[in-house]
Design a protein around this motif. Sequence first.
Motif, PDB file in Angstrom:
ATOM      1  N   THR A 306      12.025  16.461  40.784  1.00 40.43           N
ATOM      2  CA  THR A 306      13.052  15.420  40.807  1.00 40.43           C
ATOM      3  C   THR A 306      14.176  15.892  41.723  1.00 40.43           C
ATOM      4  O   THR A 306      14.776  16.932  41.485  1.00 40.43           O
ATOM      5  CB  THR A 306      13.603  15.127  39.395  1.00 40.43           C
ATOM      6  OG1 THR A 306      13.968  16.361  38.768  1.00 40.43           O
ATOM      7  CG2 THR A 306      12.595  14.398  38.549  1.00 40.43           C
ATOM      8  N   ASP A 321      14.961  11.065  42.981  1.00 46.24           N
ATOM      9  CA  ASP A 321      13.636  10.682  43.443  1.00 46.24           C
ATOM     10  C   ASP A 321      12.642  11.515  42.647  1.00 46.24           C
ATOM     11  O   ASP A 321      12.559  12.735  42.827  1.00 46.24           O
ATOM     12  CB  ASP A 321      13.503  10.956  44.948  1.00 46.24           C
ATOM     13  CG  ASP A 321      12.140  10.551  45.497  1.00 46.24           C
ATOM     14  OD1 ASP A 321      11.497   9.689  44.891  1.00 46.24           O
ATOM     15  OD2 ASP A 321      11.725  11.120  46.533  1.00 46.24           O
ATOM     16  N   LYS A 323       8.852  12.552  41.631  1.00 44.81           N
ATOM     17  CA  LYS A 323       7.560  12.574  42.331  1.00 44.81           C
ATOM     18  C   LYS A 323       6.459  13.081  41.397  1.00 44.81           C
ATOM     19  O   LYS A 323       6.691  13.942  40.556  1.00 44.81           O
ATOM     20  CB  LYS A 323       7.645  13.487  43.558  1.00 44.81           C
ATOM     21  CG  LYS A 323       8.620  13.004  44.626  1.00 44.81           C
ATOM     22  CD  LYS A 323       9.030  14.103  45.570  1.00 44.81           C
ATOM     23  CE  LYS A 323      10.022  15.038  44.889  1.00 44.81           C
ATOM     24  NZ  LYS A 323      10.546  16.076  45.786  1.00 44.81           N
ATOM     25  N   HIS A 343       6.042   8.208  43.806  1.00 42.24           N
ATOM     26  CA  HIS A 343       7.432   8.549  43.494  1.00 42.24           C
ATOM     27  C   HIS A 343       8.191   7.281  43.132  1.00 42.24           C
ATOM     28  O   HIS A 343       7.788   6.170  43.474  1.00 42.24           O
ATOM     29  CB  HIS A 343       8.096   9.273  44.676  1.00 42.24           C
ATOM     30  CG  HIS A 343       8.376   8.395  45.861  1.00 42.24           C
ATOM     31  ND1 HIS A 343       9.606   7.879  46.128  1.00 42.24           N
ATOM     32  CD2 HIS A 343       7.553   7.943  46.837  1.00 42.24           C
ATOM     33  CE1 HIS A 343       9.553   7.135  47.232  1.00 42.24           C
ATOM     34  NE2 HIS A 343       8.319   7.171  47.680  1.00 42.24           N
ATOM     35  N   GLU A 344       9.286   7.486  42.415  1.00 43.83           N
ATOM     36  CA  GLU A 344      10.144   6.358  42.051  1.00 43.83           C
ATOM     37  C   GLU A 344      11.565   6.859  41.835  1.00 43.83           C
ATOM     38  O   GLU A 344      11.797   8.034  41.559  1.00 43.83           O
ATOM     39  CB  GLU A 344       9.642   5.690  40.770  1.00 43.83           C
ATOM     40  CG  GLU A 344       9.767   6.540  39.527  1.00 43.83           C
ATOM     41  CD  GLU A 344       9.392   5.792  38.251  1.00 43.83           C
ATOM     42  OE1 GLU A 344       9.258   4.562  38.306  1.00 43.83           O
ATOM     43  OE2 GLU A 344       9.244   6.465  37.207  1.00 43.83           O
ATOM     44  N   LYS A 345      12.494   5.955  41.983  1.00 46.02           N
ATOM     45  CA  LYS A 345      13.884   6.281  41.696  1.00 46.02           C
ATOM     46  C   LYS A 345      14.111   6.205  40.196  1.00 46.02           C
ATOM     47  O   LYS A 345      13.672   5.257  39.541  1.00 46.02           O
ATOM     48  CB  LYS A 345      14.839   5.321  42.407  1.00 46.02           C
ATOM     49  CG  LYS A 345      15.028   5.583  43.887  1.00 46.02           C
ATOM     50  CD  LYS A 345      16.114   4.663  44.440  1.00 46.02           C
ATOM     51  CE  LYS A 345      16.350   4.915  45.922  1.00 46.02           C
ATOM     52  NZ  LYS A 345      17.433   4.040  46.464  1.00 46.02           N
TER      53      LYS A 345
END
Length: 496
Positions: A306, A321, A323, A343-345
């Motif tokens: 992160t 972010d 992953k 990945h995402e916020k």
Amino acid sequence: MDYKYINNMLSEMDKDLSSKGMTRRDAMKLAGISGASFMMGGTNLEAMEKDQKPMEKSGADAKIVIVGGGLAGMSTAARLTLNLKNPDITVIEPNKLSVSYQPGQTLVAAGIWDIDDIKYNRDDFVPEGTKIIEDKVIDFDPINNQVTTAKGQVVDYDYLIVATGLQLDFERLEGLEHAGRAYSSGDNSRLHKALGDDSGLCSIYTAEGATKTWEQMQKYIEKAKNAKDGKKVQFLFTHPSTPIKCGGAPKKIMYLTNARLKEAGARENAELTFYPNGGAMFGVPEYHDAIHEQFKREGFKWHYRTNLIGVEKENKIAIFDSKWQEKGPYDPIMKDFEVISKHEKIRVPYDFLHITPDAVAPREVAESDIGSAKGWVPVNKETLQHIKFKNVFALGDIAQVPMGKTGGSVRKQYKVVVDNIIAQMEGKKLPSKYAGYTVCPLITDIGTVMLAEFDWTVKPTPSFPLDPLVERWIFWLMKVYALKPMTMYGMLSGKA
């Protein structure tokens, strides 16, 4: 300086040693700490000079320019002065506090040292005969062996040593674009204004930032003391996606915050969470395992992979972010499943957020002919000689070598650079090689340190006859008492 902890620790240490029939001096000798008289009241320079062998000075002549007057640059200038009969050395450095003791910033941030304990004037450590140009190099011309300063001065050289250090890139973070880039010391008012005085945002990576970290820490420890209804105050600590100076520092400030919370009786009302970009606590497996056990013991939380990418100051939200990897479709040719990166916020509320910023090469280096695609100065990792320009060397944070951004690394590197430059001046082969030595005194509590030493073998390489995975007060003493004088009066005199 917080003498309460130091005096209590020394008292307990002496009781422990006495029960084993030992004195403090005996313990220092057993631990193998060089210059033990640092902690016994002896004169720092006297302690080191007793261990020094006479140096045979070279008669070779050359004009040497060092860009950067921090620990790496000034130590190199001092050692060159000791080894040359007719030294012609110029250091270009704009910051009057460039030699300030950066490893002490974690201690300032925990209220153990004061900022005055780490501030040192550059001009007090300039070797005799070395010229100082109080300016910043903005252009490198290695074809013509010249550098140009911000004020327009063109400086010629026969040999160039690049020791600019790195920059702290806060402007990469969404919501802090106006913070700009910063150096550890110097005028960082723009950064501190962007972080704010009452935002919960802090960073130990500048000297003034360390003081502000202590101010913020006390505020949120007080909030934890008064927390009710099971509500926990959120303390977040980050580690970015770039190489950083002292990879252990993001964890040190977390351990020290933990210690101060326990001291205040507020630990149960706080949640401490570590957000590293990577997939491990430390690059050396043995130290990773030890830290992992320490985290479990202290009740810390952590989330691998992160990377902090932004902050919302008004809402006190950290944006990461996150992953991970997933199994994809089966590949009949490779006879295996594909691996898909995802990945995402994610948005995480915080009360106290310690930011370890991305570390980058200064633009004037990265965008010049001596820089590389990654920004750092590309050198042979053993000789520290530029891979293209043979009269250019680099060391310290700016050098593109694996795991070399610590003061302990510089202590090995600057001797290699001096040996090799003098050999080249004399028409000889480069004799010295840097083996990748790095050291991180990982503070795990107020009074204990795990001394992580390693090199490119990615294995522990302890200097002392003690288990390197054990947290010890002897290494806390070394951190608090010995390392600063060794650095300020040993390395900066070219001797340690």
